[in-house]
Scaffold this motif. Structure first.
Motif, PDB file in Angstrom:
ATOM      1  N   HIS A 188       0.811  -1.221   0.000  1.00 44.73           N
ATOM      2  CA  HIS A 188       0.000   0.000   0.000  1.00 44.73           C
ATOM      3  C   HIS A 188       0.846   1.274   0.000  1.00 44.73           C
ATOM      4  CE1 HIS A 188       0.740   0.590   4.274  1.00 44.73           C
ATOM      5  NE2 HIS A 188       0.359  -0.637   4.497  1.00 44.73           N
ATOM      6  N   HIS A 189       0.229   2.339  -0.486  1.00 37.75           N
ATOM      7  CA  HIS A 189       0.935   3.593  -0.716  1.00 37.75           C
ATOM      8  C   HIS A 189       1.498   4.213   0.559  1.00 37.75           C
ATOM      9  CE1 HIS A 189      -0.269   3.159  -4.700  1.00 37.75           C
ATOM     10  NE2 HIS A 189      -1.175   4.111  -4.847  1.00 37.75           N
ATOM     11  N   LEU A 190       0.835   4.030   1.675  1.00 43.13           N
ATOM     12  CA  LEU A 190       1.262   4.694   2.901  1.00 43.13           C
ATOM     13  C   LEU A 190       2.679   4.269   3.288  1.00 43.13           C
ATOM     14  CD1 LEU A 190       0.514   6.682   5.056  1.00 43.13           C
ATOM     15  CD2 LEU A 190      -0.560   4.835   6.351  1.00 43.13           C
ATOM     16  N   ALA A 191       2.990   2.993   3.144  1.00 49.14           N
ATOM     17  CA  ALA A 191       4.344   2.527   3.452  1.00 49.14           C
ATOM     18  C   ALA A 191       5.365   3.206   2.550  1.00 49.14           C
ATOM     19  CB  ALA A 191       4.417   1.009   3.289  1.00 49.14           C
ATOM     20  N   HIS A 192       5.005   3.416   1.294  1.00 47.25           N
ATOM     21  CA  HIS A 192       5.909   4.080   0.364  1.00 47.25           C
ATOM     22  C   HIS A 192       6.107   5.545   0.758  1.00 47.25           C
ATOM     23  CE1 HIS A 192       4.377   0.942  -2.758  1.00 47.25           C
ATOM     24  NE2 HIS A 192       5.273   0.419  -1.928  1.00 47.25           N
ATOM     25  N   LEU A 193       5.038   6.193   1.190  1.00 47.21           N
ATOM     26  CA  LEU A 193       5.136   7.590   1.614  1.00 47.21           C
ATOM     27  C   LEU A 193       6.043   7.736   2.828  1.00 47.21           C
ATOM     28  CD1 LEU A 193       1.465   8.884   1.241  1.00 47.21           C
ATOM     29  CD2 LEU A 193       3.446   9.532  -0.116  1.00 47.21           C
ATOM     30  N   VAL A 194       5.906   6.828   3.781  1.00 43.51           N
ATOM     31  CA  VAL A 194       6.751   6.870   4.972  1.00 43.51           C
ATOM     32  C   VAL A 194       8.216   6.703   4.573  1.00 43.51           C
ATOM     33  CG1 VAL A 194       7.345   5.672   7.109  1.00 43.51           C
ATOM     34  CG2 VAL A 194       4.941   6.064   6.526  1.00 43.51           C
ATOM     35  N   GLU A 195       8.467   5.805   3.634  1.00 45.18           N
ATOM     36  CA  GLU A 195       9.839   5.587   3.172  1.00 45.18           C
ATOM     37  C   GLU A 195      10.407   6.838   2.529  1.00 45.18           C
ATOM     38  OE1 GLU A 195      12.351   2.439   0.360  1.00 45.18           O
ATOM     39  OE2 GLU A 195      10.201   2.732   0.024  1.00 45.18           O
ATOM     40  N   ILE A 196       9.595   7.494   1.688  1.00 46.26           N
ATOM     41  CA  ILE A 196      10.056   8.718   1.028  1.00 46.26           C
ATOM     42  C   ILE A 196      10.344   9.814   2.039  1.00 46.26           C
ATOM     43  CG2 ILE A 196       9.333  10.595  -0.507  1.00 46.26           C
ATOM     44  CD1 ILE A 196       7.761   8.495  -2.093  1.00 46.26           C
TER      45      ILE A 196
END
Length: 236
Positions: A100-108
């Motif tokens: 899911h996108h939220l994990a990617h946002l946290v990584e960024i």
């Protein structure tokens, strides 16, 4: 013989949008400057009132035009509100997906802040971190009472990077924060105690004051560990 279809011609409203944007650039207008009236735009761009209104509505939606009823139209100020809405929506509909996108946002955001603390340290003593110290004291006081408020947490990060003099940093971090905050109910309760939250922020602040890049990056990564764990619970 195969006939190649011609590309569709842009609508008059789409042409009007480009015309308004071109007008802003040609006249050297900046955020907050007044725009010509609808009638003046119709005459200059040679389009109908309906096309102008449709164009202005579309430009307002992306923040290029600010329409203030009773006052007029102005060049809009940059806003990431549209980005926040889109990211929140797509994150919400993929929350049950392991990618899911939220994990990617946290990584960024973690990567972004890991670089920002190093740029901040490069400023040396010239960076005034007094406001950050004040917020840090407030956060520790809240932690003693058992809860660090989201507003204090957000303000810490906003003030920490303000000496960099880059307004986009504040807007981007704020956008990431808004998405995360809007999805807080789906994330459940934090794994960290209020004392742990304050301590991790103190570690970042102290490392920056000391000019220790490695320690600052490590502190940022440790701070985001709690966030990553909270997101990972959904993936599990």
């Amino acid at each position: 013989m195969t006939t190649v279809p011609r590309p569709a011609r842009p609508s008059r409203a789409a042409e009007a949008q480009e015309g308004v944007k071109d007008l802003i650039v040609r006249r050297g207008l900046v955020a907050g400057d007044p725009l010509p009236t609808e009638s003046e735009l119709m005459e200059e761009l040679q389009v109908s009132r309906n096309s102008i209104r449709e164009a202005l509505k579309a430009l307002q939606a992306v923040g290029i035009v600010d329409i203030r009823h009773g006052f007029g139209m102005f060049v809009g100020r940059m806003s990431l509100a549209g980005l926040v809405d889109e990211l929140t929506f797509h994150s919400r509909i993929t929350l049950q997906n392991g990618a899911h996108h939220l994990a990617h946002l946290v990584e960024i955001r973690e990567i972004l802040e890991s670089g920002l603390v190093q740029r901040l340290i490069e400023l040396g003593p010239g960076a005034d971190l007094t406001p950050v110290g004040d917020v840090m004291a407030r956060m520790e006081s809240e932690a003693q009472a058992g809860l660090v408020s989201p507003e204090t947490d957000r303000l810490f990060h906003d003030l920490l990077y303000r000496p960099l003099g880059n307004p986009l940093v504040s807007q981007l971090l704020g956008a990431f924060w808004d998405v995360y905050f809007q999805l807080r109910d789906a994330l459940g309760t934090p794994d960290e105690s209020a004392a742990d939250v304050a301590r991790r922020h103190r570690d970042i602040y102290s490392a920056v004051l000391k000019g220790d890049r490695a320690a600052a990056v490590a502190a940022v990564q440790a701070h985001f560990e709690g966030v990553r764990n909270r997101v990972a619970r959904i993936e599990g």
